[in-house]
Scaffold this motif. Structure first.
Motif, PDB file in Angstrom:
ATOM      1  N   ILE A 156     -50.773  23.888  16.619  1.00  0.00           N
ATOM      2  CA  ILE A 156     -51.472  23.060  17.602  1.00  0.00           C
ATOM      3  C   ILE A 156     -50.490  22.855  18.762  1.00  0.00           C
ATOM      4  N   ARG A 157     -50.909  23.344  19.924  1.00  0.00           N
ATOM      5  CA  ARG A 157     -49.965  23.408  21.052  1.00  0.00           C
ATOM      6  C   ARG A 157     -48.718  24.199  20.618  1.00  0.00           C
ATOM      7  N   ARG A 158     -47.537  23.540  20.742  1.00  0.00           N
ATOM      8  CA  ARG A 158     -46.328  24.300  20.407  1.00  0.00           C
ATOM      9  C   ARG A 158     -45.863  24.065  18.978  1.00  0.00           C
ATOM     10  N   ASN A 159     -46.507  23.127  18.299  1.00  0.00           N
ATOM     11  CA  ASN A 159     -46.009  22.730  16.979  1.00  0.00           C
ATOM     12  C   ASN A 159     -46.791  23.354  15.843  1.00  0.00           C
ATOM     13  N   GLN A 187     -50.896  12.380  20.070  1.00  0.00           N
ATOM     14  CA  GLN A 187     -50.646  11.851  21.418  1.00  0.00           C
ATOM     15  C   GLN A 187     -49.803  12.841  22.225  1.00  0.00           C
ATOM     16  N   GLU A 188     -48.837  13.411  21.560  1.00  0.00           N
ATOM     17  CA  GLU A 188     -47.974  14.390  22.231  1.00  0.00           C
ATOM     18  C   GLU A 188     -48.794  15.627  22.620  1.00  0.00           C
ATOM     19  N   LYS A 193     -46.841  19.350  28.095  1.00  0.00           N
ATOM     20  CA  LYS A 193     -46.785  20.398  29.112  1.00  0.00           C
ATOM     21  C   LYS A 193     -45.850  21.496  28.629  1.00  0.00           C
ATOM     22  N   ASP A 194     -45.910  22.641  29.274  1.00  0.00           N
ATOM     23  CA  ASP A 194     -44.963  23.711  28.931  1.00  0.00           C
ATOM     24  C   ASP A 194     -43.603  23.386  29.543  1.00  0.00           C
ATOM     25  N   ASN A 195     -42.551  24.075  29.093  1.00  0.00           N
ATOM     26  CA  ASN A 195     -41.186  23.751  29.508  1.00  0.00           C
ATOM     27  C   ASN A 195     -40.984  23.886  31.018  1.00  0.00           C
ATOM     28  N   ASP A 196     -41.589  24.915  31.596  1.00  0.00           N
ATOM     29  CA  ASP A 196     -41.444  25.117  33.047  1.00  0.00           C
ATOM     30  C   ASP A 196     -42.026  23.932  33.808  1.00  0.00           C
ATOM     31  N   ALA A 197     -43.173  23.462  33.350  1.00  0.00           N
ATOM     32  CA  ALA A 197     -43.819  22.334  34.030  1.00  0.00           C
ATOM     33  C   ALA A 197     -42.982  21.075  33.883  1.00  0.00           C
ATOM     34  N   ILE A 224     -38.071   9.492  33.895  1.00  0.00           N
ATOM     35  CA  ILE A 224     -38.273  10.807  33.261  1.00  0.00           C
ATOM     36  C   ILE A 224     -38.721  10.634  31.812  1.00  0.00           C
ATOM     37  N   ALA A 225     -38.129   9.674  31.133  1.00  0.00           N
ATOM     38  CA  ALA A 225     -38.516   9.428  29.731  1.00  0.00           C
ATOM     39  C   ALA A 225     -39.970   8.983  29.651  1.00  0.00           C
ATOM     40  N   SER A 226     -40.370   8.145  30.597  1.00  0.00           N
ATOM     41  CA  SER A 226     -41.759   7.636  30.554  1.00  0.00           C
ATOM     42  C   SER A 226     -42.760   8.748  30.856  1.00  0.00           C
ATOM     43  N   GLN A 227     -42.286   9.759  31.620  1.00  0.00           N
ATOM     44  CA  GLN A 227     -43.191  10.871  31.949  1.00  0.00           C
ATOM     45  C   GLN A 227     -43.442  11.793  30.763  1.00  0.00           C
ATOM     46  N   SER A 228     -42.536  11.799  29.833  1.00  0.00           N
ATOM     47  CA  SER A 228     -42.696  12.755  28.719  1.00  0.00           C
ATOM     48  C   SER A 228     -43.253  12.106  27.453  1.00  0.00           C
ATOM     49  N   ILE A 229     -43.593  10.853  27.521  1.00  0.00           N
ATOM     50  CA  ILE A 229     -44.224  10.245  26.345  1.00  0.00           C
ATOM     51  C   ILE A 229     -45.623   9.757  26.724  1.00  0.00           C
ATOM     52  N   ASN A 230     -46.456   9.732  25.722  1.00  0.00           N
ATOM     53  CA  ASN A 230     -47.851   9.330  25.927  1.00  0.00           C
ATOM     54  C   ASN A 230     -48.088   8.034  25.159  1.00  0.00           C
TER      55      ASN A 230
END
Lengths: 401, 236
Positions: A156-159, A187-188, A193-197, A224-230
């Motif tokens: 599922i996605r990358r996992n 949630q993740e 997003k992909d790594n490039d994004a 930056i931390a807040s942008q990568s968590i949902n």
């Protein structure tokens, strides 16, 4: 008095049976269409039933989480839990997506469930194999319709997730089987997003002077931390304590939490009345078209059969046969054709179409009874043209001249 | 007009009205006694079929009188309310083609008439089988029409015409599809049946083979009948 219709049918049974079979396939499709609609309604009800919730708390002024997107903070459940009459509350996320297994995509509704145990709202209420999710990450319970096997690895996605349990009849309102995974993973997955994004987002944030201020150390990292968590979920499922009125509890949540709350009946109305309403209309249209086509076919067949017997009908009238005997001959044949068609149609729908159709086909006995009545009515109405033609036959035609 | 059989006096039939009216029957007078077989002969368009339809209570004459046995059935208007029952119970029909009901066996084809008259199936079938021996179709009682020869089919049709013991039988070119031998056989049977059941039989025909067998012939031309003595030859 002998049954003229019965004798005619026995005399040319092959013609009747094969015509009836052709009609039966059409009736089978008609019954299956009704079954598909019933299946959709049933799927919607099962979805609500199996969620184990009495109330759905969703983003204000939305019809979420099934009919519209809905986002509420994932800690909302704490406040909701403290409201009088709430027995249990749990976050839930829904994400319909393609789940990969050995390079093959399976469309599924990935459901993020909160930590807890059987009975927690949102959890699959029963398993047919394996166990419930016990770890916080990378375990999944799948509906058997996904055809996943215990111990299998899915992506599922990358996992990657390991299937630890299998359940049954856990489907979305559109019939997609459900795959349950831990809430945090879900949630993740929702906003991953992909790594490039991610790198691009970090670069843009770093270049933004408002976020990257030399005098405020740690601000950039925090942003930056807040942008990568949902921190959002789609809804909070609430189980109402025994003895409390769900409507009153819902009203309390609305008043204190400023969120929209739906009771089970309201949610059912949203699912059946809104979400599958278009499909229901399409199916209803198909049913009408198929009924008209069936009527036309029965009418054409009976008319052809009647016209093929016009001389015999003239002779019957000449030798004193009553009109009602001739009407009976035509109408009984029409009904017999309908009966053959209905039996073939019912068998086709039950044994052929329902098991292999990719959607849940629910053939209700009451629908079959209504279908049977409709077939008989259609046959009676379809025979009217032939009856009119037969009654117009002049007995003098038997004499000629 | 007290003699039994069928009697027709001054029957007329007009189709249409005004300038387009066609007088198909102008003055038809006939009498056929019980047990008698008479021929009705005439060229095409002479009014044969119209007369047959009037006699068969299928179309209504314009004027005249018709008696069936002792009953006045038409006197410038139908005197019988239920023409369907009249056709079923008191008039037998034999057609040019047998027109048997293809999905009924021989017995039920014949028994259908008494059944339609309300007789129980078993009784109706017994009544039908009583005729089969006389018509030599006893062995074909359970056959379907498609399994019969042309002659056999016509004999079944005769049985159907006779089964309700009607006082009159109208036979519309009953020998047309048959060869000479079979045609004569049919006429012989009709004569035998007429004698046996005291039935008046009117045979409409063009068939030169059978015309000499009639003792009495009615010619019809331009809607008018003329009686003539026939040769009454033997059927052999």
């Amino acid at each position: 008095m002998i049954s003229l219709a019965g004798r005619d049918i026995m005399h040319s049974w092959g013609k009747f049976v094969f015509t009836g079979m052709g009609l039966g396939l059409l009736i089978g499709v008609t019954l299956s269409m009704a079954g598909i609609y019933r299946g959709m309604v049933d799927d919607a009800r099962v979805l609500l039933e199996n969620s184990g919730a009495d109330l759905w708390v969703v983003q204000k002024d939305t019809l979420g989480p099934y009919a519209e997107s809905s986002s509420i903070y994932d800690d909302s459940w704490r406040g909701i839990r403290s409201i009088s009459g709430v027995a249990d509350a749990a976050d839930i996320t829904y994400l319909t997506m393609q789940v990969r297994r050995k390079g093959v995509d399976v469309r599924a509704m990935v459901t993020g469930i909160t930590a807890g145990g059987p009975g927690t709202p949102g959890w699959p209420p029963y398993l047919i194999g394996g166990r419930q999710i016990t770890r916080g990450h990378y375990e999944a319970v799948a509906d058997i319709a996904t055809k996943f096997k215990l111990g299998e690895r899915i992506k599922i996605r990358r996992n990657h997730y390991t299937i630890v349990g299998l359940t049954r009849r856990m489907v979305s309102s559109s019939g997609d089987p459900m795959v349950f995974i831990p809430l945090k993973d879900a949630q993740e997955a929702q906003f991953l997003k992909d790594n490039d994004a991610i790198r691009e987002q970090r670069r843009r944030t770093e270049e933004n002077s408002a976020f990257n201020r030399p005098g405020v150390p740690g601000l950039l990292d925090a942003i930056i931390a807040s942008q990568s968590i949902n921190t959002y979920v789609n809804a909070v499922l609430v189980r109402v304590a025994t003895g409390h009125n769900p409507d009153e509890v819902a009203e309390s949540i609305r008043r204190w939490k400023h969120l929209t709350v739906y009771t089970r009946s309201q949610m059912e109305e949203i699912l059946v009345g809104k979400l599958i309403a278009t499909s229901a209309k399409q199916i209803a249209m198909f049913l009408i078209i198929l009924s008209i086509v069936s009527s036309a076919i029965v009418a054409f067949i009976i008319y052809t059969l009647t016209m093929g017997k016009i001389r015999e009908i003239a002779v019957l009238k000449l030798i004193g046969t009553k009109n009602r005997t001739i009407v009976g001959l035509i109408m009984q044949q029409s009904i017999a054709l309908g009966l053959i068609g209905f039996v073939v149609g019912k068998i086709t729908a039950t044994l052929l179409m329902a098991p292999i159709f990719p959607k849940h086909v629910l053939l209700e006995p009451l629908d079959s009874i209504f279908g049977f009545i409709a077939v008989v009515m259609i046959c009676i109405l379809s025979s009217i043209i032939s009856i009119r033609a037969a009654l117009k036959v002049n007995p003098a035609e038997a004499i000629g001249g | 007009m007290t003699e039994k059989g069928i009697t027709i006096v001054g029957v007329k039939k007009r189709y249409g009205s005004g300038d387009t009216a066609v007088e198909a029957l102008k003055n038809v007078n006939m009498h056929v006694a019980p047990g008698e077989v008479v021929g009705l002969i005439g060229p095409s368009g002479s009014g044969k079929s119209t007369l047959l339809k009037c006699l068969g209570a299928v179309i209504e004459p314009t004027a005249g009188q018709m008696m069936l046995g002792d009953d006045l059935i038409y006197d410038n208007a139908w005197r019988v309310k239920d023409l369907r029952a009249l056709r079923r119970d008191r008039i037998g029909f034999v057609f040019q083609a047998p027109y048997l009901i293809p999905f009924l066996d021989v017995t039920d084809n014949v028994a259908l008439l008494p059944m339609l008259a309300g007789k129980p199936n078993a009784e109706a079938r017994k009544q039908a089988r009583e005729l089969f021996k006389a018509l030599d179709i006893e062995h074909r009682a359970k056959a379907m029409p498609s399994q019969l020869s042309g002659g056999e089919q016509q004999r079944v049709a005769i049985a159907r015409g006779l089964v309700n013991r009607p006082p009159v039988i109208l036979a519309d070119e009953p020998t047309a599809p048959l060869d000479s031998e079979r045609a004569l056989a049919v006429i012989r049977i009709l004569n035998e049946m007429a004698q046996k059941f005291a039935t008046a039989i009117i045979v409409v025909t063009h068939d030169e083979k059978i015309i000499p067998t009639f003792k009495r012939i009615y010619h019809i031309r331009d809607g008018v009948t003329y009686e003539e003595k026939g040769e009454g030859r033997s059927f052999e």
